[in-house]
Scaffold this motif. Sequence first.
Motif, PDB file in Angstrom:
ATOM      1  N   GLU A 174       6.194  10.003   3.366  1.00 12.96           N
ATOM      2  CA  GLU A 174       4.827  10.497   3.500  1.00 12.96           C
ATOM      3  C   GLU A 174       3.811   9.364   3.416  1.00 12.96           C
ATOM      4  O   GLU A 174       2.808   9.352   4.147  1.00 12.96           O
ATOM      5  N   ALA A 175       4.053   8.392   2.544  1.00  9.82           N
ATOM      6  CA  ALA A 175       3.089   7.317   2.339  1.00  9.82           C
ATOM      7  C   ALA A 175       2.904   6.492   3.603  1.00  9.82           C
ATOM      8  O   ALA A 175       1.769   6.269   4.059  1.00  9.82           O
ATOM      9  N   ILE A 176       3.995   6.035   4.217  1.00 12.67           N
ATOM     10  CA  ILE A 176       3.845   5.189   5.403  1.00 12.67           C
ATOM     11  C   ILE A 176       3.501   6.017   6.637  1.00 12.67           C
ATOM     12  O   ILE A 176       2.871   5.538   7.569  1.00 12.67           O
ATOM     13  N   LYS A 177       3.893   7.297   6.617  1.00 14.83           N
ATOM     14  CA  LYS A 177       3.489   8.174   7.722  1.00 14.83           C
ATOM     15  C   LYS A 177       1.965   8.241   7.826  1.00 14.83           C
ATOM     16  O   LYS A 177       1.407   8.275   8.928  1.00 14.83           O
ATOM     17  N   MET A 178       1.285   8.248   6.681  1.00 17.80           N
ATOM     18  CA  MET A 178      -0.173   8.326   6.684  1.00 17.80           C
ATOM     19  C   MET A 178      -0.815   6.953   6.866  1.00 17.80           C
ATOM     20  O   MET A 178      -1.707   6.778   7.691  1.00 17.80           O
ATOM     21  N   LEU A 179      -0.358   5.982   6.104  1.00 14.37           N
ATOM     22  CA  LEU A 179      -0.956   4.650   6.193  1.00 14.37           C
ATOM     23  C   LEU A 179      -0.801   4.043   7.587  1.00 14.37           C
ATOM     24  O   LEU A 179      -1.683   3.333   8.071  1.00 14.37           O
ATOM     25  N   GLY A 180       0.335   4.304   8.223  1.00 11.44           N
ATOM     26  CA  GLY A 180       0.580   3.743   9.541  1.00 11.44           C
ATOM     27  C   GLY A 180       0.097   4.612  10.675  1.00 11.44           C
ATOM     28  O   GLY A 180       0.392   4.329  11.834  1.00 11.44           O
ATOM     29  N   LEU A 186       0.823  -1.205   0.000  1.00 13.87           N
ATOM     30  CA  LEU A 186       0.000   0.000   0.000  1.00 13.87           C
ATOM     31  C   LEU A 186       0.861   1.260   0.000  1.00 13.87           C
ATOM     32  O   LEU A 186       0.538   2.254  -0.664  1.00 13.87           O
ATOM     33  N   ALA A 187       1.975   1.227   0.730  1.00 14.13           N
ATOM     34  CA  ALA A 187       2.857   2.393   0.789  1.00 14.13           C
ATOM     35  C   ALA A 187       3.488   2.691  -0.566  1.00 14.13           C
ATOM     36  O   ALA A 187       3.637   3.860  -0.949  1.00 14.13           O
ATOM     37  N   VAL A 188       3.859   1.649  -1.297  1.00 13.71           N
ATOM     38  CA  VAL A 188       4.448   1.850  -2.619  1.00 13.71           C
ATOM     39  C   VAL A 188       3.447   2.526  -3.553  1.00 13.71           C
ATOM     40  O   VAL A 188       3.759   3.503  -4.244  1.00 13.71           O
ATOM     41  N   VAL A 189       2.220   2.013  -3.569  1.00 17.45           N
ATOM     42  CA  VAL A 189       1.184   2.581  -4.443  1.00 17.45           C
ATOM     43  C   VAL A 189       0.898   4.025  -4.061  1.00 17.45           C
ATOM     44  O   VAL A 189       0.795   4.912  -4.924  1.00 17.45           O
ATOM     45  N   LEU A 190       0.788   4.284  -2.765  1.00 18.71           N
ATOM     46  CA  LEU A 190       0.467   5.635  -2.317  1.00 18.71           C
ATOM     47  C   LEU A 190       1.618   6.602  -2.604  1.00 18.71           C
ATOM     48  O   LEU A 190       1.384   7.758  -2.986  1.00 18.71           O
ATOM     49  N   ALA A 191       2.851   6.150  -2.434  1.00 17.99           N
ATOM     50  CA  ALA A 191       4.003   7.011  -2.717  1.00 17.99           C
ATOM     51  C   ALA A 191       4.025   7.436  -4.178  1.00 17.99           C
ATOM     52  O   ALA A 191       4.312   8.598  -4.501  1.00 17.99           O
ATOM     53  N   VAL A 192       3.715   6.512  -5.075  1.00 20.64           N
ATOM     54  CA  VAL A 192       3.649   6.844  -6.500  1.00 20.64           C
ATOM     55  C   VAL A 192       2.547   7.880  -6.744  1.00 20.64           C
ATOM     56  O   VAL A 192       2.713   8.824  -7.523  1.00 20.64           O
ATOM     57  N   MET A 229      -6.618  14.925  -0.059  1.00 14.81           N
ATOM     58  CA  MET A 229      -7.670  13.916   0.086  1.00 14.81           C
ATOM     59  C   MET A 229      -7.070  12.516   0.213  1.00 14.81           C
ATOM     60  O   MET A 229      -7.519  11.699   1.026  1.00 14.81           O
ATOM     61  N   LEU A 230      -6.032  12.230  -0.575  1.00 12.42           N
ATOM     62  CA  LEU A 230      -5.365  10.929  -0.478  1.00 12.42           C
ATOM     63  C   LEU A 230      -4.753  10.725   0.900  1.00 12.42           C
ATOM     64  O   LEU A 230      -4.801   9.618   1.449  1.00 12.42           O
ATOM     65  N   GLN A 231      -4.187  11.781   1.465  1.00 15.49           N
ATOM     66  CA  GLN A 231      -3.593  11.656   2.788  1.00 15.49           C
ATOM     67  C   GLN A 231      -4.647  11.346   3.836  1.00 15.49           C
ATOM     68  O   GLN A 231      -4.434  10.503   4.722  1.00 15.49           O
ATOM     69  N   MET A 232      -5.779  12.006   3.764  1.00 15.52           N
ATOM     70  CA  MET A 232      -6.833  11.761   4.744  1.00 15.52           C
ATOM     71  C   MET A 232      -7.390  10.346   4.611  1.00 15.52           C
ATOM     72  O   MET A 232      -7.646   9.666   5.610  1.00 15.52           O
ATOM     73  N   LEU A 233      -7.587   9.893   3.378  1.00 17.57           N
ATOM     74  CA  LEU A 233      -8.063   8.524   3.172  1.00 17.57           C
ATOM     75  C   LEU A 233      -7.040   7.513   3.691  1.00 17.57           C
ATOM     76  O   LEU A 233      -7.406   6.505   4.307  1.00 17.57           O
ATOM     77  N   ALA A 234      -5.756   7.782   3.444  1.00 21.47           N
ATOM     78  CA  ALA A 234      -4.711   6.868   3.899  1.00 21.47           C
ATOM     79  C   ALA A 234      -4.691   6.751   5.420  1.00 21.47           C
ATOM     80  O   ALA A 234      -4.440   5.671   5.966  1.00 21.47           O
ATOM     81  N   MET A 235      -4.968   7.848   6.110  1.00 26.08           N
ATOM     82  CA  MET A 235      -4.995   7.816   7.576  1.00 26.08           C
ATOM     83  C   MET A 235      -6.041   6.847   8.119  1.00 26.08           C
ATOM     84  O   MET A 235      -5.803   6.129   9.087  1.00 26.08           O
TER      85      MET A 235
END
Length: 602
Positions: A255-261, A184-190, A285-291
């Motif tokens: 940023e990706a894992i900071k939000m997902l985790g 998930l972090a890889v996809v979100l980082a992209v 919006m992606l950051q809020m969804l990832a949280m």
Amino acid sequence: MTLQSALQAALFVAALLLLAVPLSRYIARVMDGNARVVRWCRWPECSLYRLAGVDANREMGWRQYAVAILAFNALGTLFLYALIRLQGWLPGNPQGLRAPSADTAFNTAISFVANTNWQDYAGEQTMSYLTQMLGFGVQNFLSAATGIAVVMALSRGFARRSAATIGNAWVDLTRATAYVLAPLAVVLAVGFVSQGTIQNFKPYQTVATLQTTRYDAPKMDAAGQPLNDAAGQPLTVATSLTEQTIAMGPVASQEAIKMLGTNGGGFFNANSAHPFENPTPLSNMLQMLAMLVIPAALCLVFGRVIADRRQGRAILAAMTLAFVVAVAGEIAAEQAGNPALAALHVDQSATPLQAGGNMEGKETRFGIAQSGLFSVATTAASCGAVNAMHDSLTPLGGLVPMLLMQLGEVIFGGVGSGLYGMLVFAILAVFVAGLMIGRTPEYLGKKIESFEMKMVALVVLITPLLVLVGTSLASLAAAGRAGVLNPGPHGFSEILYAFSSAANNNGSAFAGLTVSSSFYNILLGIAMWFGRFATIVPVLAIAGSLAAKKRIAAHAGTLPTHGPLFVVLLLGTVLLVGALTYVPALALGPVVEHLSAAFRSH
């Protein structure tokens, strides 16, 4: 709350719930070993276990599980502390940044291991690329995996009958990291890179500014001390600024894992308000969804594990309802404007030339609606990332995120920790209901007896104890008061917010409080460690006790725990137990601040 704001919030909640359903299916299959990706990676996974000397087929009792979790995180803390202290001698440091002080390293190491990511420093000026990646990035994965492992152990406790084990901690940690968080972090980082979030290893860039900035700087002596004239007035020298240093770095991956985790630590000091971290409304919006997407999905995973999906949906409904109410309150408070400015007869209404409401501390590219939604999401999710400065919120606007943390971070909450916190409140709710009708309480077919209630009491009382005692010490000590920027009720709110954030593993702050001192670094570090791990141990004890019990068939006296009545009972328990504990403290801070400003306006 305007119609446009309501539509944005409704769109966000709908997208969150839609994403949670397929993700819950995937997580459930991964954690029980039935997902295709687990079968495809069986050989490397088993090789890793053999290399570490782990018997993946041997499950653990709750004590073994707890020792494994504590030892794993204690070693992570020691490693991260050493990495921070040695960063000046290590590679991956193109700016040649020196090692922070011992108390800063102590606080920061605990912070990232405890999934808090509290920061008393400016990231781009303090931490090297290696520290950010090998230290913070790794712990962002592992602290989130710890939360997933613990909630899976508790779920198995409800699902199993007369069992002595609750799973294997090493297997749970590995699968949560490798198959859930990493992809998930890889996809979100992209996705973040596509929006303009930077990702590089360049040294910081010096560029010419578009215009020359002129100002008077203090004149210094050879020792670097400011000089004064004969009258004692400071001497100045005219200075022109024609260049600016722009920080670079591997930001998107962090940023990706900071939000997902639900970690929240920013690569830059401005966190998600910085355009290199959060460039556009879409990335916002992606950051809020990832949280929130993993905490929401885990509610449905719980229903799958216990073979009663209605239970997971009921927990998710309770969280979503509380979240929607908090969003409405937050955005309404900010759109109403600052009561202190209203007392000065300042027009804060929306016009074609101004956004209206309280725009102080907010980015114009997000506005009040997305800033308010982000503030609620980050404190509901135990994330702590910010795209607006919470210290600039109105008194009632600041009350909402503070209260969300003080409820125990159970309105979605951290990855894993939000759900196991809410399940503890669910056990408390059925206990209270059982007392009302004079029956032995039971939840999901398991009797709730004295041992479970003792552990529930520990979980519920530990964080308020840490928050209120820590706030009291900081308010009484000269070293604590020295960090307060704004005296009076708002200064007290700054201290209360800091300890609410630390003990509940959130990490956001009222930035008016200066915490870069040994006093706050040590005290908040203690609050973060015990706020995380002193609650995990009793949660695992509950899991072990429930797993050993037989399942009781539902009967006429069984309280249904999947309908609207239980949702209301659960939310009522959270509010009564969580909120009322803090009412006196809140009355001294944001409540009296709002009333004082409202009184002046009239």
